[in-house]
Scaffold this active site. Structure first.
Site, mmCIF file in Angstrom:
data_model
loop_
_atom_site.group_PDB
_atom_site.id
_atom_site.type_symbol
_atom_site.label_atom_id
_atom_site.label_comp_id
_atom_site.label_asym_id
_atom_site.label_seq_id
_atom_site.Cartn_x
_atom_site.Cartn_y
_atom_site.Cartn_z
ATOM 1 C CB SER A 11 66.097 30.760 97.474
ATOM 2 O OG SER A 11 66.781 31.172 98.623
ATOM 3 C CG HIS A 50 68.207 26.653 99.927
ATOM 4 N ND1 HIS A 50 67.023 27.171 100.385
ATOM 5 C CD2 HIS A 50 68.688 27.525 99.004
ATOM 6 C CE1 HIS A 50 66.774 28.303 99.745
ATOM 7 N NE2 HIS A 50 67.779 28.537 98.917
#
Length: 309
Positions: free
Chosen positions: A86, A195
């Site tokens: 991430s 996400h």
């Protein structure tokens, strides 16, 4: 034998993490560059109150990751590969020389602002341990609704999955996961549903901003945590950085891909050692260290010994 530097995502932040960085010229230089890019002192970002902000958390992980990597590199302990989960992809890209640190600071600040403004409350993420992806996906499918969406977000290990979505759906997922045999199901320390498609619009805005900065070919191998493969082109890596907030994380596959390409030692940058624990739990574990739990001189010795093998 290759060395992989890994950079964690949101959730591993801790109070005082920038103040805990070593007293080294590379750290001072990184903090100074961050100050110039932000227009404010980065050491104000890691207080307990500041870390309630997504913006502060992401900036802290970027700054700490780049600073610690620079400390190791200055001691001739260099990575052959980098990979980030991430937000961790951003310091990974800086260390790979894909983009300048100052540009990364400004873009990560925008990234955090976009995410925080879109979902100031009522959303988040739940980590589930002890169930396989298919089992979690079935639970998420039952909990998901247009008014309370839920998505499988992170595939961190064979039996560790993270779900993103609205609070009501996440509570259903948490309860059903425990009833289905999960050993643990808990909320993560983040307030945004990363996400998943809920952040598509924000990723598109960030992608436009990324186009305004100069990107270069990586000097070390860049493994994408979203695609679980090596990316070679500068523009492809830029696209990966911008869109990873809205794309599933395939961390388990990314680490396996790095292993297949020769990585035999992974060294995790701050914070918290989550990726190191995942590495130890995986079948490809052949050496994983965290800068949060090991002395710098010990890590340097491990990296240099690995390089000679």
């Amino acid at each position: 034998m290759s060395v992989l530097f890994t950079f964690p995502g949101q959730g591993g932040q801790r109070t005082g993490m920038l103040h805990a960085l070593p007293d080294a010229p590379e750290v001072a230089r990184t903090l100074s560059e961050a100050h110039a890019a932000l227009g404010r002192d980065p050491l104000t970002l890691d207080s307990e109150a500041a870390l309630r902000s997504t913006v502060s958390v992401q900036l802290c992980l970027l700054i700490a990751g780049v600073a610690m990597a620079r400390v190791l590199i200055a001691r001739n302990a260099r990575p052959d590969m980098v990979a980030g989960l991430s937000i961790g992809a951003w310091p990974a890209a800086v260390v790979a020389n894909v983009l300048d640190f100052a540009d990364a600071v400004r873009l990560v600040e925008l990234r955090g602002q976009l995410m925080e403004a879109a979902y100031p409350s009522g959303f988040g993420m739940v980590a589930i341990v002890g169930l396989r992806e298919a089992e979690v996906a079935a639970i998420v499918s039952r909990a998901h609704s247009p008014d309370a969406p839920a998505y499988v977000a992170n595939l961190n290990a064979e039996t560790q999955t993270v779900v993103a979505g609205a609070d009501a759906a996440l509570e259903q997922v948490r309860v059903q996961a425990l009833a289905s045999g999960a050993s643990r199901a808990c909320r993560l320390a983040m307030s945004v549903p990363s996400h998943c498609p809920l952040l598509d619009r924000q990723a598109a805005v960030l992608a436009d901003a990324v186009k305004s900065v100069s990107l270069r070919l990586p000097r070390v191998t860049y493994v994408s945590g979203s695609h679980a493969r090596v990316l070679f082109r500068a523009d492809t890596i830029g696209h990966d950085l911008a869109w990873n907030m809205a794309r599933q994380v395939h961390w388990h596959d990314a680490v396996r891909h790095a292993y297949e390409r020769g990585a035999r030692l992974s060294v995790e940058m701050p914070g918290g050692g989550v990726l190191t624990r995942l590495a130890h739990a995986g079948p490809e574990d052949s050496g994983a260290l965290s800068v949060d739990t090991e002395r710098i001189d010990s890590i340097v010795a491990h990296i240099q010994r690995n390089a000679r093998q």
